[in-house]
Structure formats: C-alpha cells, structure tokens
Design an enzyme around this catalytic site. Structure first.
Site, PDB file in Angstrom:
ATOM      1  N   ALA A 256      -1.472   2.002   6.597  1.00  0.00           N
ATOM      2  CA  ALA A 256      -1.683   1.012   7.648  1.00  0.00           C
ATOM      3  C   ALA A 256      -2.600  -0.085   7.131  1.00  0.00           C
ATOM      4  O   ALA A 256      -3.369   0.122   6.181  1.00  0.00           O
ATOM      5  CB  ALA A 256      -2.286   1.658   8.892  1.00  0.00           C
ATOM      6  N   ASP A 257      -2.510  -1.235   7.754  1.00  0.00           N
ATOM      7  CA  ASP A 257      -3.424  -2.330   7.440  1.00  0.00           C
ATOM      8  C   ASP A 257      -3.657  -3.135   8.709  1.00  0.00           C
ATOM      9  O   ASP A 257      -2.736  -3.313   9.515  1.00  0.00           O
ATOM     10  CB  ASP A 257      -2.866  -3.230   6.338  1.00  0.00           C
ATOM     11  CG  ASP A 257      -3.917  -4.203   5.825  1.00  0.00           C
ATOM     12  OD1 ASP A 257      -4.879  -3.739   5.182  1.00  0.00           O
ATOM     13  OD2 ASP A 257      -3.787  -5.420   6.073  1.00  0.00           O
ATOM     14  N   THR A 258      -4.881  -3.602   8.878  1.00  0.00           N
ATOM     15  CA  THR A 258      -5.268  -4.360  10.066  1.00  0.00           C
ATOM     16  C   THR A 258      -5.844  -5.701   9.658  1.00  0.00           C
ATOM     17  O   THR A 258      -6.607  -5.783   8.688  1.00  0.00           O
ATOM     18  CB  THR A 258      -6.323  -3.589  10.881  1.00  0.00           C
ATOM     19  OG1 THR A 258      -5.778  -2.331  11.286  1.00  0.00           O
ATOM     20  CG2 THR A 258      -6.739  -4.367  12.124  1.00  0.00           C
TER      21      THR A 258
ATOM     22  N   LYS B 132       0.831  -1.206   0.000  1.00  0.00           N
ATOM     23  CA  LYS B 132       0.000   0.000   0.000  1.00  0.00           C
ATOM     24  C   LYS B 132       0.867   1.258   0.000  1.00  0.00           C
ATOM     25  O   LYS B 132       0.554   2.247  -0.675  1.00  0.00           O
ATOM     26  CB  LYS B 132      -0.925   0.005   1.219  1.00  0.00           C
ATOM     27  CG  LYS B 132      -2.055  -1.003   1.144  1.00  0.00           C
ATOM     28  CD  LYS B 132      -2.966  -0.882   2.354  1.00  0.00           C
ATOM     29  CE  LYS B 132      -4.166  -1.802   2.243  1.00  0.00           C
ATOM     30  NZ  LYS B 132      -5.090  -1.662   3.401  1.00  0.00           N
TER      31      LYS B 132
END
Length: 204
Positions: free
Chosen positions: A79-81, A58
């Site tokens: 960010a990624d969750t 990303k």
C-alpha cells in the site's frame, strides 16, 4: 490462505490487519534495497496516478524479494498513501522545516488523502495482481504558527504523507472527514477486503 505477506514498514497497517483477523508475515526490504527511490514523483504526475504507480512498483519489488528468499508462496499486500492539495502531492517531509511548510499549506484547507492497495499472488509464471484506490477528504481548521511548531516538535509528522497522522494529535484539527478513516491512516478497510478477497483471502 492461512497468512499473507505484508510488504510495509508501517506499524499502523500491521495493526489494522491484525484487528481485521488477518495473519501477517512481514516481507521487508533488505538493507541494500533502495526503496525511497520508488516514491519519487514524475514531473506533472497526478496524485491518483502517482500513488497507484508507486504501489505497483512496491508490489513488484516485494514479489521479487519473495522469490529471491525462497519463501513459501502466499499473497503479498502493498500500500502507499499520499496527501494532495489540488494536484500538488504532499509526500513525506524531508525535515522539520518541510513538515511545517506542508502543514501551513494544509491550514484551513480541504485536501485529499489517497491510498492505493495492491495484492500479488505468486505463480509459476507471472504473478496475479489486484489493486484498488481509496480517496478521502479531510478539512483542517486554520492553524496558528505556534500550533504547527508544537506539532512538528513532537516528531509525529516525520515519515507521514502530508506531515500528519490522523490517528494522532492532528485529529484535533480535522473539522470534517469524508471517506475511509482507515484509508487516511494508510490502509482502507473496504478496498483491502476487496483485493484480498480476489486473491482468495476472506476477511469475514
């Protein structure tokens, strides 16, 4: 730095950054960008490796977007969750039935919520990059099928890793939380401050 770019469509991340006094400009994908494919897991990929890799992808896409648009240089935050039950990755549900299946799997279970953050600082040649990973634990009480159905009908699980939002109604099921509450929401405060600080953005 007077501002940063936030390459995320999550209103929760924008809200958290604003609460922390960070001035943000959104750097969102163009209509033609295939952002969903970036979130595809590789066969046998561990949750921590997955969320770190996706965040890096990303960030690369966002930095390329910044260059293509000729925007003023500033640090870019991504960010990624993801939610993990053991080594099983519970990403965003495809539909209501998928959300119900995920919630049934999480019922009465202790699971991990992993959020990776990354910052890139544009340069004439290769961009400088910093990253960090937050891991938190959440325990859900045993859920009745009727509870799951009612929650899915609210629409809240859609677009959420693990099919729930801890800042929403699912908080009523969380009997124990260990780690970063903001990380479970999607942007861990401590790790975000660390990577932004490394890029020259001081939150305090």
């Amino acid at each position: 730095m007077t501002f940063i770019y936030l390459a995320s469509q999550s209103p929760r991340r924008l809200q958290l950054l604003e609460q922390w006094g960070v001035r943000c400009e959104l750097l969102l994908p163009d209509a033609g960008e295939d952002t969903e494919s970036l979130e595809a897991a590789l066969p046998g990929e561990a949750p921590a490796a997955y969320v770190t890799r996706v965040t890096g992808l990303k960030l690369q896409a966002a930095l390329a977007r910044l260059r293509q648009r000729g925007l003023p240089p500033a640090p870019v935050l991504c960010a990624d969750t993801t939610v993990a039950l053991g080594r099983r990755i519970l990403a965003k549900p495809e539909d209501a039935a998928d959300a119900a299946r995920m919630l049934a799997a999480l019922s009465g279970q202790r699971h991990r919520v992993l959020t990776a953050v990354a910052v890139g600082k544009p340069r004439a040649r290769a961009a400088q990059q910093w990253s960090a990973l937050s891991t938190s634990w959440v325990t859900f009480e045993a859920l009745r099928p009727a509870q799951i159905r009612a929650y899915v009908q609210t629409g809240e699980p859609m677009g959420k890793a693990g099919a729930y939002a801890i800042q929403g109604r699912a908080a009523l099921w969380a009997s124990h939380i260990s780690g970063s509450y903001s990380g479970i929401m999607g942007l861990p405060a401590f790790e975000t401050a660390q990577v932004l600080g490394a890029a020259g953005v001081q939150l305090i």
